[in-house]
Structures are given as C-alpha cells and as structure tokens.
Design an enzyme around this catalytic site. Structure first.
Site, PDB file in Angstrom:
ATOM      1  N   HIS A 122       0.877  -1.185   0.000  1.00  0.00           N
ATOM      2  CA  HIS A 122       0.000   0.000   0.000  1.00  0.00           C
ATOM      3  C   HIS A 122       0.911   1.232   0.000  1.00  0.00           C
ATOM      4  O   HIS A 122       2.030   1.185   0.501  1.00  0.00           O
ATOM      5  CB  HIS A 122      -0.827  -0.053   1.291  1.00  0.00           C
ATOM      6  N   ASP A 199       2.940  -4.739   8.253  1.00  0.00           N
ATOM      7  CA  ASP A 199       1.706  -3.964   8.164  1.00  0.00           C
ATOM      8  C   ASP A 199       0.536  -4.951   8.259  1.00  0.00           C
ATOM      9  O   ASP A 199       0.302  -5.740   7.344  1.00  0.00           O
ATOM     10  CB  ASP A 199       1.722  -3.214   6.819  1.00  0.00           C
ATOM     11  N   GLN A 202      -4.661  -5.493   6.840  1.00  0.00           N
ATOM     12  CA  GLN A 202      -5.668  -6.411   6.303  1.00  0.00           C
ATOM     13  C   GLN A 202      -5.724  -7.739   7.049  1.00  0.00           C
ATOM     14  O   GLN A 202      -6.619  -8.534   6.807  1.00  0.00           O
ATOM     15  CB  GLN A 202      -5.420  -6.650   4.801  1.00  0.00           C
ATOM     16  N   LYS A 225     -10.604  -1.151  10.353  1.00  0.00           N
ATOM     17  CA  LYS A 225     -10.756  -2.366   9.535  1.00  0.00           C
ATOM     18  C   LYS A 225     -11.124  -3.560  10.428  1.00  0.00           C
ATOM     19  O   LYS A 225     -11.468  -4.630   9.933  1.00  0.00           O
ATOM     20  CB  LYS A 225      -9.467  -2.645   8.779  1.00  0.00           C
ATOM     21  N   CYS A 363      -4.897   2.548  -3.607  1.00  0.00           N
ATOM     22  CA  CYS A 363      -3.653   3.082  -3.007  1.00  0.00           C
ATOM     23  C   CYS A 363      -2.473   2.137  -3.250  1.00  0.00           C
ATOM     24  O   CYS A 363      -1.608   1.981  -2.378  1.00  0.00           O
ATOM     25  CB  CYS A 363      -3.810   3.361  -1.517  1.00  0.00           C
TER      26      CYS A 363
HETATM   27  N1  C6P Z   1      -6.411   0.292   2.830  1.00  0.00           N
HETATM   28  C1  C6P Z   1      -8.205  -0.028   1.231  1.00  0.00           C
HETATM   29  O1  C6P Z   1      -9.273   0.288   0.703  1.00  0.00           O
HETATM   30  P1  C6P Z   1      -5.020   3.688   7.120  1.00  0.00           P
HETATM   31  O2  C6P Z   1      -5.662   4.483   6.021  1.00  0.00           O
HETATM   32  O3  C6P Z   1      -3.846   4.394   7.688  1.00  0.00           O
HETATM   33  O4  C6P Z   1      -6.001   3.221   8.152  1.00  0.00           O
HETATM   34  O5  C6P Z   1      -4.517   2.334   6.419  1.00  0.00           O
HETATM   35  C2  C6P Z   1      -3.647   2.377   5.332  1.00  0.00           C
HETATM   36  C3  C6P Z   1      -3.388   0.995   4.808  1.00  0.00           C
HETATM   37  C4  C6P Z   1      -2.119   0.451   4.950  1.00  0.00           C
HETATM   38  N2  C6P Z   1      -1.838  -0.791   4.550  1.00  0.00           N
HETATM   39  C5  C6P Z   1      -2.761  -1.587   3.992  1.00  0.00           C
HETATM   40  C6  C6P Z   1      -2.401  -2.985   3.582  1.00  0.00           C
HETATM   41  C7  C6P Z   1      -4.065  -1.101   3.820  1.00  0.00           C
HETATM   42  O6  C6P Z   1      -4.991  -1.885   3.282  1.00  0.00           O
HETATM   43  C8  C6P Z   1      -4.387   0.235   4.210  1.00  0.00           C
HETATM   44  C9  C6P Z   1      -5.749   0.798   3.962  1.00  0.00           C
HETATM   45  C10 C6P Z   1      -7.743   0.706   2.462  1.00  0.00           C
HETATM   46  O7  C6P Z   1      -7.528  -0.945   0.795  1.00  0.00           O
HETATM   47  C11 C6P Z   1      -7.887   2.190   2.296  1.00  0.00           C
HETATM   48  S1  C6P Z   1      -6.778   2.860   1.129  1.00  0.00           S
END
Ligand code: C6P
Length: 405
Positions: A122, A199, A202, A225, A363
C-alpha cells in the site's frame, strides 16, 4: 457451535437499509468495516458517563477515562501477545504507525544502508520509506512479485543483505488479497540483523497474530478495519527498538521535563503519544476487539474463506471475468476486471443496485502498473457477509456488464 451469520448481522444496524431501493450488499470491507452495536454503545456510554481527558486529572471522570483507555492497551497487548503493555502505542492509523517508525529511523540510518519493501505494498508502506531514503541517502529496494501477485522470494537473499536496516511488508495485500510468507521474510531479515515491520492492516480482522512467535520488531493494526472507529491505529514495537527511536511529534504528555531550553521525553508508550489521544476511538476499539474475540477470529476466517471460494467459483462463470491476483494463499479479497467494461462504470452500476465495491488503484499504483491496468473493481468480504449476498452481487454484476457492452 455453527457460525450464525444472521445473528451476527443483527448486531450491525447499518447493514439493514436499502440503497437505491435495493438491500445494501456491502463488499468494501478492506476499505473499512462496519461497527457492531457493542462498539456504538461503548462510545455512547463513554460520552454519556465517563468523558474526560486522560492521564491529566485527579478527578473521578478522568480516572475512569484513563482506566478505560489503559484497559484497552492491555487488551491489545494480550490480543497480539506482546511482551508488555508499554510496547503498545496508539496512533492515528496504519499510515501514522509506519510514519512514526520511518521518521524515527531517520536518526539511525546511514547512507550506505538500505530499506527493503515489496512490490505488493500500500502507498503508506512505500512513501514513508521513500521519504526516509531521500533524507538519509539510503537505498530503497523492493522484492518483486510474479503474475499471480505472489512475492518472488528467489531474490530475498540478494536484496536483504548485511546493509539492510529495515524490511517492511504487509501480511495481506489489500489490492490482491495475497497472504505473504511472513516467517520466511522475517527469518532472512533476522539473519542479517535488519529490523522488521509488518503492516497488519488487512490481517487484523481475519487472522490472529502472535508478535512474539513472529519475533517481529514492529507490527501495525488499524481499528476501523477491525470493526472499530476510524482515526485510530496501533503500533506495536519491541521495547528495545522503541527506546532507540526518537519521537515523531512533540507536545503534551510525551515529555518527562520541559524547560524553555530543552525537554526530555517520557518512557514508552507515552513518548510516542503526544497530545490528547483518540479516547473514544480507543474505547470503541476495545469493544470491537471483545466482539471479534467473542465471535472467534478462527471462525471468522473460516467463514470468509468459504465466501471467497464460493465467490471465486461463481463469478468466474461470467463471460470476460478476470481476477487480478490469483495467489495460492489468499484472503477474502477479489480484485477483478470484466472484459469490455471499465471498473469505475461497474462500481457505479453496482451501487445503483445496492452493491458497494471499491474501484480504482486501491492506493497501490505500483501493483496496477505491473499488471498494466489503470485499476480494478474490488469486492472484499467480512464476518457479516452471506452467500446470498454473493448471489445478489453476481446478478447485479451481470446486469451491469450487459448494460455496458
Ligand atoms: N487500505 C483499502 O481500501 P489507514 O488508512 O492508515 O487506516 O490504512 C492504510 C493501509 C495500509 N496498509 C494496507 C495494507 C491497507 O490496506 C491500508 C488501507 C484501504 O484498501 C484504504 S486505502
């Protein structure tokens, strides 16, 4: 006991509504998941009974708020099996967690060193490392992926070498659903003495992670999430690593002493928690964790795996349907294209029929670039999705495709 998805759905009020005259079929859970009544109630109770700032007052409400917030820190510590509660830092989200580590490493990284990420990241696990490497002169490397969306680990020994300071990668890809071989990558990183960050954006809602079993240096979670509030994340870090990192932000509550000339910092975790925290979010997240654990993470994962199998089989009968990301080991995400249609148009026409999916790059522009596509439509499943919803999704997709061709 068998998995009672209909009982679970009753706990999520938002699911029971019509969108454009059709029942909502929410399949955008990788972006954010909905909140059970327990979370909504915990936040309401906090504002109705306990609201006060934390760590700052001797009065009863402040004590109650502080105790409630610190109880969640303890619950998170237990949930990921951290060694001690002080290793759990509350942040604004995954993005904030990774930036905290990447910024802090600016004080430690040497120009001859390198940082290794993967082709499956991401943007929030790419850009902070690019910024760090630009600041320090270190090199940024990435582990490539194959056409199925799996990492090519044949390159691991070469890419991760004695000059590698950090290996940072996701557990599960948000764009393709690939579940990465975490222990293999960590083992190579440890062999060369590199720091590691996983990270868990997910994986948080779908898998139990034991950070001591992994022996990972940093691990991140995202509340929203995991059925909790937005604007809140967790950064786990081993004490010895967190103590070496300088803080990313200065302000109230992260200090030991302040004079007009100089400040000294508080111990972890407070060193990384400048300012008033997202108290209501933390309390809501505590309720979300309780809820997930009551349903059972393994039971949730099994249900989602069955949904993934069913959806993969049933959707594949649609003429021109193509899944992007066909890893052997996959979580409940289906990124797809349908020949002769644009994902954005599919997203709009699905919404007209009550079905919520995400469209675009998710993203993860480098992933889309590797597949030479502008983006995909993405369906992602959660604990409350049903097989009937997948049938509704398929029928809606077929109608959308007919209209667009
Ligand atoms: N992915 C998706 O629709 P934040 O925004 O900081 O809570 O998470 C960012 C992020 C980082 N790593 C991974 C693997 C992610 O999936 C995400 C967030 C969402 O896939 C929103 S872009």
């Amino acid at each position: 006991m068998s998995y009672d998805v209909h009982a679970i759905r009753k706990e999520f009020p938002i699911l029971h509504q019509q969108i454009h005259g059709r029942p909502l079929v929410y399949l955008d859970n990788a972006a954010t998941a909905h909140k059970p009544l327990a979370v909504i109630q915990a936040i309401t109770d906090f504002y109705t009974k306990d609201n006060a700032n934390v760590h700052r007052g001797v009065h009863t409400l402040s004590q109650r708020s502080t105790d409630a917030m610190e109880a969640v820190r303890t619950a998170v510590c237990a949930h990921i099996n951290a060694r001690e509660v002080a290793e759990i830092i509350f942040t604004r989200g995954i993005t904030d967690s990774i930036n905290t580590v990447a910024f802090g490493m600016g004080a430690l990284l040497q120009p001859h060193q390198n940082v290794v990420i993967t082709a499956l990241e991401h943007h929030s696990n790419i850009v902070p490392w690019q910024m760090l490497c630009e600041r320090t002169g270190a090199a940024l490397r990435y582990i490539p992926m194959n056409d199925k969306g799996e990492l090519d680990l044949s390159t691991l020994e070469v890419l991760v070498d004695e000059n590698t300071a950090m290996v940072a990668f996701n557990h599960i890809s948000n764009a393709l659903g690939t579940i990465n071989p975490v222990k293999t990558i960590l083992s190579r990183a440890k062999a060369v003495g590199a720091w590691t960050l996983v990270d868990g954006a997910q994986s948080g809602p779908h898998a139990l992670v034991d950070v001591q079993d992994w022996d990972v240096d940093f691990f991140t979670l995202s509340s929203h999430k995991m059925y909790g509030p937005t604007g809140l994340g967790v950064l786990y870090g081993k004490r010895e690593r967190l103590e070496l990192l300088p803080p990313y932000q200065g302000g109230g509550e992260m200090i030991a002493t302040v004079t007009m000339e100089k400040s000294t910092y508080a111990d972890i975790p407070h060193k990384f928690e400048a300012g008033t925290p997202h108290i209501e979010g933390i309390i809501g997240f505590g309720a979300a964790l309780d809820y997930i654990n009551t349903v059972g993470v393994d039971a949730i994962a099994a249900h989602e795996a069955a949904l993934l199998d069913y959806a993969t089989t049933t959707l594949s009968t649609i003429d021109g349907f193509r899944i992007i990301g066909t890893a052997e080991n996959k979580a409940s995400v289906i990124s797809f294209l349908v020949e002769g249609t644009h994902p954005y148009d599919l997203g709009v026409l699905l919404d007209q029929q009550g079905v919520a999916v995400r469209t675009g790059q998710h993203c993860t522009q480098p992933i889309m670039d590797q597949f030479c596509i502008a983006g995909t439509a993405r369906a992602s499943f959660a604990m409350y999705n049903t097989f009937e919803e997948i049938d509704l999704f398929k029928a809606a997709l077929e109608r959308a495709v007919t209209m667009l061709r």
